[in-house]
Design a protein around this motif. Sequence first.
Motif, PDB file in Angstrom:
ATOM      1  N   UNK A   1       0.950  -1.085  -0.155  1.00  0.00           N
ATOM      2  CA  UNK A   1      -0.174   0.026  -0.013  1.00  0.00           C
ATOM      3  C   UNK A   1       0.698   1.358  -0.021  1.00  0.00           C
ATOM      4  N   UNK A   2       2.102   1.180   0.838  1.00  0.00           N
ATOM      5  CA  UNK A   2       2.756   2.445   0.792  1.00  0.00           C
ATOM      6  C   UNK A   2       3.612   2.530  -0.609  1.00  0.00           C
ATOM      7  N   UNK A   3       3.942   1.626  -1.333  1.00  0.00           N
ATOM      8  CA  UNK A   3       4.646   1.664  -2.355  1.00  0.00           C
ATOM      9  C   UNK A   3       3.700   2.194  -3.414  1.00  0.00           C
ATOM     10  N   UNK A   4       2.362   1.625  -3.365  1.00  0.00           N
ATOM     11  CA  UNK A   4       1.368   2.365  -4.475  1.00  0.00           C
ATOM     12  C   UNK A   4       1.201   3.814  -4.359  1.00  0.00           C
ATOM     13  N   UNK A   5       1.089   4.331  -3.029  1.00  0.00           N
ATOM     14  CA  UNK A   5       1.073   5.656  -2.895  1.00  0.00           C
ATOM     15  C   UNK A   5       2.320   6.527  -3.197  1.00  0.00           C
TER      16      UNK A   5
END
Length: 417
Positions: free
Chosen positions: A291-295
């Motif tokens: 999720x952090x990578x997507x953001x």
Amino acid sequence: MPPADGRTDMELTDMPTSTESASQAPFLDVTDPGFTFEAPEVARARERHWYARTPVGPIVLRHAEVQELIRDPRLVQDGARYLAMHGITSGPVHDWFVPLILHRSGDDHLRLRRVVQKSFTPRVVNNLRPFMRATAERLADRIAAEGACEFVEAFADPYPVAVMCELLGVPPQDYELFHRCSTDIGLVFSLSQGDGVRERVERGVVELYAYVDSLIARRRAAPTGDLVSRMISAHEDDARLSSEELRNLVVALVFAGHDTTRHQLGRAMVALCAHSEQWTALRDEPRRADAIVEELLRLFPTVPAIFRFATEDLEYRDIAIPAGTFVMLCVQSAHRDVRAFGPEAESFDPATERGAAQMVFGGGPHFCLGAATARAELAEALPVLARRLGAPTPAGPVTWRPPIGIHGPESLPLRFN
């Protein structure tokens, strides 16, 4: 450090409302050395109109229009026309860049894409994850011993080079050659900067082509389980794929697999300097890494704008786009559009359900074949760094590659608290 790229704002004049005529669309000088896509005038332009005028052609700023036009077959990635804009009509750079799979279309593009898809499967990517983690651990150990580093040199450069070389079956003693060549050819989207860029790209192409030719010859003689061997097998199964196309596909993977990931890692670390709470989350809850990578990809894409050329005269919304027009699709601006991502679109919040598609890897038939690998590299590396190192803070001035093309830090001195 400012929350984004931290560079100076520019002035924007004559910004119309969306109901004003297209000739009064806002103007952004994307060629100005101080320009950044994160400057406030880009956001203001997006709120006033769906596109802006630039010295080189229109730039599309809103999510709905970018998402639609990125799939429009009348807008193509024309390598020959792009190079001609910079005075290159022949030579090694032309012979490499123009036939890239990126610049093919229709059945010709699908034919080449199938060769890579047969070899570059999700299983291949997942099998690389242990190597990614081990490489990240080894590089993080070196950084931890010092407590500070120049991050591009210490991690962002060697990490994706090692992963790409492992994928292709390149031995460790040749990593440095791959690093140097892929860094140089990655500058092809920064030709407008001059200062010897063309010469560096040409040198990288010539050297990398020679190496890839020798690698293909070795794998023909003694196949292994690496990606090059699988692509040779696919080539032999399809007589329509020439040896030149095979070589170009291998070089394309090197081109796409190192420089973009290097700069994406750098952009991620700049963002995490300003968001230490996300660094803590990566350390304490590594399952949140995806999720952090997507953001990070949404807010800080390493390719802020995708280039297209119009193949014919076309009308779109309130403007006419003549054949041959250079059009930029601003992914970074589209990813911050409140119409698609909600009122907090500019905020770095991995916990928010965004609901709209991000387009850092393109869209339609040309969706990036290496998207899964890039996501995996980031999702494996960042939790390792967060577990081994304290929160990062700037340890000196950051230098940047220009925002037009592949964008990110060229040097990034960091201290880990």
